[in-house]
Design an enzyme around this catalytic site. Structure first.
Site, PDB file in Angstrom:
ATOM      1  N   SER A 328      57.698   4.017  41.691  1.00 39.30           N
ATOM      2  CA  SER A 328      56.617   3.925  40.700  1.00 39.30           C
ATOM      3  C   SER A 328      57.059   3.103  39.494  1.00 39.30           C
ATOM      4  O   SER A 328      56.317   2.252  38.985  1.00 39.30           O
ATOM      5  CB  SER A 328      56.223   5.318  40.217  1.00 39.30           C
ATOM      6  OG  SER A 328      55.677   6.057  41.264  1.00 39.30           O
ATOM      7  N   ARG A 332      55.829  -0.802  38.099  1.00 39.49           N
ATOM      8  CA  ARG A 332      55.334  -0.981  36.727  1.00 39.49           C
ATOM      9  C   ARG A 332      56.226  -1.921  35.937  1.00 39.49           C
ATOM     10  O   ARG A 332      55.757  -2.625  35.037  1.00 39.49           O
ATOM     11  CB  ARG A 332      55.221   0.385  36.055  1.00 39.49           C
ATOM     12  CG  ARG A 332      54.049   1.222  36.620  1.00 39.49           C
ATOM     13  CD  ARG A 332      54.255   2.696  36.372  1.00 39.49           C
ATOM     14  NE  ARG A 332      53.106   3.523  36.712  1.00 39.49           N
ATOM     15  CZ  ARG A 332      52.824   3.996  37.932  1.00 39.49           C
ATOM     16  NH1 ARG A 332      53.591   3.685  38.959  1.00 39.49           N
ATOM     17  NH2 ARG A 332      51.764   4.768  38.130  1.00 39.49           N
ATOM     18  N   ASP A 621      54.509  13.574  46.542  1.00 36.70           N
ATOM     19  CA  ASP A 621      55.102  12.755  47.603  1.00 36.70           C
ATOM     20  C   ASP A 621      56.190  13.487  48.386  1.00 36.70           C
ATOM     21  O   ASP A 621      56.728  12.948  49.353  1.00 36.70           O
ATOM     22  CB  ASP A 621      55.698  11.477  46.994  1.00 36.70           C
ATOM     23  CG  ASP A 621      54.609  10.558  46.469  1.00 36.70           C
ATOM     24  OD1 ASP A 621      53.463  10.664  46.952  1.00 36.70           O
ATOM     25  OD2 ASP A 621      54.901   9.747  45.571  1.00 36.70           O
TER      26      ASP A 621
HETATM   27  C1  S3P Z   1      51.986   6.954  42.397  1.00 36.75           C
HETATM   28  C2  S3P Z   1      51.075   7.972  42.301  1.00 36.75           C
HETATM   29  C3  S3P Z   1      50.820   8.946  43.361  1.00 36.75           C
HETATM   30  C4  S3P Z   1      51.928   8.923  44.418  1.00 36.75           C
HETATM   31  C5  S3P Z   1      52.314   7.528  44.814  1.00 36.75           C
HETATM   32  C6  S3P Z   1      52.819   6.764  43.599  1.00 36.75           C
HETATM   33  C7  S3P Z   1      52.148   6.009  41.275  1.00 36.75           C
HETATM   34  O1  S3P Z   1      49.604   8.615  44.004  1.00 36.75           O
HETATM   35  O2  S3P Z   1      51.537   9.640  45.558  1.00 36.75           O
HETATM   36  O3  S3P Z   1      53.337   7.544  45.783  1.00 36.75           O
HETATM   37  O4  S3P Z   1      53.127   5.266  41.252  1.00 36.75           O
HETATM   38  O5  S3P Z   1      51.287   6.027  40.379  1.00 36.75           O
HETATM   39  P1  S3P Z   1      48.183   9.174  43.465  1.00 36.75           P
HETATM   40  O6  S3P Z   1      47.936   8.591  42.158  1.00 36.75           O
HETATM   41  O7  S3P Z   1      47.181   8.710  44.490  1.00 36.75           O
HETATM   42  O8  S3P Z   1      48.335  10.647  43.456  1.00 36.75           O
END
Ligand code: S3P
Length: 742
Positions: A328, A332, A621
C-alpha cells in the site's frame, strides 16, 4: 460464436500470401465458415492453395471469388489495394462484409473512400499483429493468429453486426481482438512495428557496407542476430508500408532521431548519468513489457506458464528476516512522488508486480523514475498538473489498489485515459469508486456491472463532496482524497470503520493539509505536494504468513525486522495474540510518519476465538492465513462481518474453504464469514489458488502442519506482493519446491 454457428457462409480471401493463406487455413481448421474461396493472380500459388488444403476452392477470377461471398478479405500488398477494390466493387453483395489485413489503416480507409465515395458500414479494416519472416502460401499456418492480437478499426458508422461477425471469426482463429481508430492504429504501429523494421533494415545495410564486405557478420554475436531478425522480412511489403504510413512513420523517426542524438551527445560529453538514466528506464520498461506480454505475472490461465508450489509436510520456522516493502505504501510513494514538486527518494520500495505496474503507469504518463534498484527509487515529480496523456491504456495487472487510486487521480486530468487489468482485476467492482467520482463531476465509463476497464474522460472540472462510505475501504477513501486534490472546495470522506490511513499520512508528509476528525478525513483542492524521502516499512501483510507459520510450526523462533505497525494494519497481531500467539513487539519506533517494530514470534498453542468485528478492516488482507491458524487452533473460530473478502483478488472465503476441503478440513461458509472447527488434520492434496497470491502463500504455510505433501496450483501471482516469498520460506525452514517459475 458461442453456439458454434460459423460466422460466415462463404469467405473469399484475395491474395494467398502468408497472412491470407494462414487466415484461410485457420478458417478451415476451426470451421469458421461454410467454405473458403481463394484468389491470387499467381496461378501456381492458387493451385498450391488447393493442393495444400489451405482453401476449399480456387476462384478463376476476382468476380468468381467475390460474387456470393458474405465476407471478402483483401490480403494483397497495401499498394495494390485501390486497384483490387476497383475490380471487385461491382461484384460485392449489399451485405457482404469487406475487410483487409494490411499493416497501415489510413491508406486502406482512403482507398476505400476513393473507390466507394464513402466508408460503407460493412467495411471493417483489420490488421492481425502476427507474422513471420517467411512468406508465401507454403508458410501458411492455421495457428499463426492463436494468442496474437488482431486490431479492427471500424469507422463510427460501422455496422455493429458486421463488426461482431468479423470479431467472432478472428476469435475463432484464436486471436484477441482489439478495436481502435484508424489514426491511432497507424501511430501505434509506426512506433512499435514500422520503426523497428526500418532500424533493422538500416543497421544491417550500414554494417554490410557499400563495398559489400560481409565479413563483419562472421563476428556478429547473438545480440546482432536477435536485433536484426526482422531485416529478413519482405522488402516489397515494407516498402509499401513505409510509403503508405508516411506521416506517422516520419513523426516517430524524428522523435527517435532526436533521442538518438541526445545519446550521441551524452557519449561525446562523457555524460554517464544521462546514459544510465536512459538505459535503466529502458531496461525497466522492457522488463515490464516482457511480463505483460508473456503473462508471467498477470495471466495465469495460460497453462505453459503455470507456477506450482510443491510442499513437503512439516518443519520449524526459524531465523531473522525482513519481508519486502509494504504494498500500500509503495503504490502511494510512487503516486505522490510523481505528483510532487522535486525529486522523491523511496527506500524499501516493494518490487512486486502490483507496485511496478503503478510505477510503469507513471512512466507512461511522462514521469522520469529511476530504479527500482534494491528497493531504491528516485521519482522526478512533475507537480499535480504535469502528467502527460498516456499513448494507450494503462495496464495495472492484478492491482485493485492501483486501479481505484488511479481512477481518482485521472478523473481530474485534462486528458482521456483508460485503465485495464488482468483477469482477476477485470472481475472486481469499480462502481464503488466510479459512482462517488461521478457525483464530483467525473465522466467514467465502466464495463458491464461496473467492472474494468475504466474509460475516463479528461477535462472535467471536479467539485468537492462529502461522502459517507457504505463499505470500509481505504481504496475508496484514497481515491476520493486524490480526486479532492484537484476539486473545487473540500472533499471529505467518512468511513464506517477505521481503514488504513497511509494516504492521509503520506499527504501530510508531502506537506499537504489533511484534516482528520474522528472517522472523517478532508482535503481542499488547489494545494501542492513537496517531494520528500520515504522509508517503506516491511509489509505486515507479508509478515503475516511468517507470523502464522512460526506460531503453528513446532519449535519455531523467528524475528521479523522493520515491520510496519500502523494501528490501522495490526489486526493480524491483535487476532493472533487473542488466539494465544507468542508475538513480542520490539524496538518500536516511528520512521517517516509510520510506526515500525521488530517482531519475535515463537511456537504457541493457539485456541479458537470469535474474531471481533472491529478487527476485520484492520486485518482484511490477512484472513486467508488466519484461517490456517484457526485450523491448527484448539476449538472453534468464527469470523463475521467480512463479506468484503468475497471481492478481493478472489472470493477469499469460498476459495479458502474449497482449498481446506481439498486437504480434508471441513468448514462452514457463511455469507459474511466462516466457521472453522480447529484441530482437524490437514491432509495431503492439491489446492487451487485461483490466481490469488495470498491464497497460494496461505496453503504453503498450512504445509507446516500437514500430514502429507500439498500441491498448490496457479502461484505465479505471488510476485504481485511478495517476489522473494519462496526464497525466504526456504531460508526459514519451509520445504518448498517450485515448478514452472523462471
Ligand atoms: C488497500 C486497501 C484494502 C486492501 C488492499 C490494499 C490499499 O482494500 O485489501 O490490499 O492499499 O488501500 P479495500 O480498500 O478494498 O478494503
Amino acid at each position: 460464436m458461442a453456439d458454434n454457428t460459423p460466422s460466415f457462409e462463404r469467405v473469399a480471401i484475395i491474395g494467398l500470401g502468408l497472412i491470407g493463406g494462414s487466415l484461410a487455413s485457420a478458417i478451415r481448421k476451426h470451421k469458421l465458415a461454410g467454405s473458403v474461396v481463394g484468389f491470387d493472380q499467381r496461378a501456381d500459388e492458387l493451385e498450391l492453395g488447393v493442393e495444400l488444403g489451405v482453401i476449399d476452392q480456387a476462384a478463376p477470377s476476382l468476380k468468381a471469388a467475390v460474387e456470393g461471398s458474405d465476407l471478402v478479405v483483401l490480403a494483397v500488398p497495401v499498394r495494390a489495394t485501390r486497384t483490387v477494390l476497383e475490380q471487385i466493387k461491382p461484384w460485392l453483395g449489399r451485405d457482404t462484409v469487406l475487410s483487409d489485413v494490411g499493416s497501415t489503416k489510413t491508406s486502406f480507409a482512403s482507398d476505400v473512400e476513393a473507390v466507394f465515395g464513402e466508408m460503407p458500414p460493412n467495411v471493417i479494416p483489420g490488421h492481425p499483429i502476427a507474422g513471420s519472416e517467411k512468406s508465401g502460401i507454403r508458410a501458411a499456418n492455421p495457428d499463426l493468429f492463436a494468442h496474437h492480437k488482431v486490431i479492427l478499426t471500424p469507422a463510427d458508422n460501422a455496422d455493429s453486426l458486421s463488426l461482431a461477425r468479423l470479431k467472432a471469426l478472428w476469435e475463432g482463429a484464436g486471436a484477441t481482438v482489439l478495436t481502435m481508430s484508424v489514426a491511432y492504429h497507424d501511430e501505434v504501429l509506426a512506433a512499435t512495428s514500422h520503426l523497428p523494421h526500418l532500424i533493422a533494415f538500416s543497421l544491417v545495410d550500414t554494417l554490410a557496407g557499400e563495398d559489400e564486405n560481409l565479413d563483419i557478420f562472421r563476428y556478429a554475436a547473438g545480440g546482432f542476430r536477435d536485433f536484426t531478425r526482422i531485416a529478413a522480412s519482405d522488402p516489397l511489403m515494407w516498402h509499401d508500408i513505409f510509403l503508405s504510413n508516411r506521416d506517422a512513420v516520419l513523426r516517430v523517426i524524428d522523435h527517435f532521431t532526436h533521442d538518438l542524438g541526445e545519446l550521441r551527445g551524452a557519449i561525446a560529453d562523457g555524460d554517464g548519468a544521462t546514459l544510465l538514466r536512459v538505459f535503466s528506464r529502458a531496461k525497466a520498461a522492457r522488463e515490464h513489457f516482457t511480463k505483460m506480454l508473456s503473462g508471467q505475472a498477470y495471466v495465469t490461465n495460460n497453462s505453459d506458464q503455470q507456477v506450482i508450489f510443491h510442499m513437503q509436510p512439516g518443519g520449524s520456522v526459524r531465523g531473522d528476516i525482513r519481508v519486502p516493502g509494504d504494498k500500500s505504501i509503495s503504490h502511494r510513494s510512487i503516486m505522490l512522488g510523481a505528483l510532487a514538486e522535486g525529486v522523491t527518494e523511496v527506500k524499501g520500495f516493494l518490487e512486486g508486480e502490483d507496485s511496478l505496474a503503478t510505477l510503469q503507469a507513471f512512466r507512461d504518463m511522462g514521469v522520469t523514475i529511476e530504479g527500482p534498484e534494491n528497493g531504491l527509487v528516485r521519482i522526478h515529480g512533475v507537480g499535480l498538473h504535469g502528467l502527460q496523456a498516456p499513448r494507450g491504456p494503462l495496464y495495472l495487472g492484478n492491482s485493485g489498489t492501483g486501479m481505484r487510486l488511479f481512477a481518482g487521480l485521472l478523473a481530474a486530468q485534462p486528458f482521456d485515459s483508460e485503465l485495464s487489468g488482468d483477469t482477476s482485476l477485470s472481475k472486481r467492482p469499480m462502481g464503488r469508486v466510479a459512482d462517488p467520482l461521478r457525483t464530483m463531476g467525473a465522466v467514467i465509463e465502466t464495463a458491464e456491472g461496473g467492472r474494468p476497464p475504466l474509460k475516463i474522460k479528461g477535462g472535467q472540472s471536479l467539485t468537492g463532496i462529502h461522502y459517507d462510505m457504505p463499505v470500509a475501504s481505504a481504496q475508496v477513501k484514497s481515491c476520493l482524497l486524490l480526486a479532492g486534490l484537484y476539486a473545487n472546495g473540500s472533499t471529505s470522506v467518512t468511513e464506517p470503520a477505521p481503514t488504513r490511513d497511509h494516504t492521509e499520512r503520506m499527504l501530510q508528509g508531502f506537506g499537504y493539509d489533511v484534516q482528520r476528525d474522528g472517522a472523517t478525513a478532508k482535503v481542499t483542492g488547489g494545494g501542492k505536494l513537496e517531494a520528500g524521502v520515504i522509508d517503506v516499512p516491511a509489509d505486515i501483510s507479508s509478515a503475516a504468513f511468517f507470523l502464522v507459520a512460526a506460531s503453528i510450526a513446532p519449535d519455531s523462533d523467528l524475528t521479523l525486522r522493520h515491520v510496519g505497525m500502523n494501528p490501522t494494519r495490526v489486526g493480524v497481531i491483535n487476532i493472533l495474540r487473542q488466539m494465544g500467539a507468542n508475538i513480542e513487539i520490539l524496538e518500536e519506533r516511528v520512521i517517516g510518519g509510520e510506526p515500525v517494530a521488530d517482531l519475535r514470534v515463537r511456537s504457541a498453542e493457539l485456541h479458537g476465538i470469535e474474531i471481533p468485528e472491529d478487527q476485520v478492516p484492520l486485518a482484511i488482507d490477512e484472513f486467508p492465513v488466519l484461517f490456517i491458524a484457526a485450523t491448527c487452533a484448539k476449538g472453534r473460530t468464527v469470523l463475521r462481518g467480512a463479506e468484503e473478502l468475497r471481492v478481493k483478488e478472489s472470493d477469499r472465503i469460498q476459495v479458502m474453504a474449497d482449498g481446506l476441503a481439498a486437504l480434508g478440513v471441513e468448514t462452514t461458509v457463511t455469507p459474511d464469514g466462516i466457521i472453522i472447527e480447529g484441530g482437524q488434520t490437514i491432509g495431503s492434496g492439491t489446492v487451487e489458488s485461483h490466481e490469488d497470491h495470498r491464497i497460494s502463500m496461505s496453503f504453503a504455510v498450512a504445509s507446516l502442519r500437514a500430514t502429507g505433501p500439498i500441491t498448490i496450483n496457479d502461484c505465479s501471482n505471488v510476485t504481485t506482493s511478495f517476489p522473494d516469498f519462496v526464497e525466504l520460506a526456504k531460508q526459514t525452514g519451509f520445504n518448498i519446491r517450485t515448478e514452472g517459475a523462471s
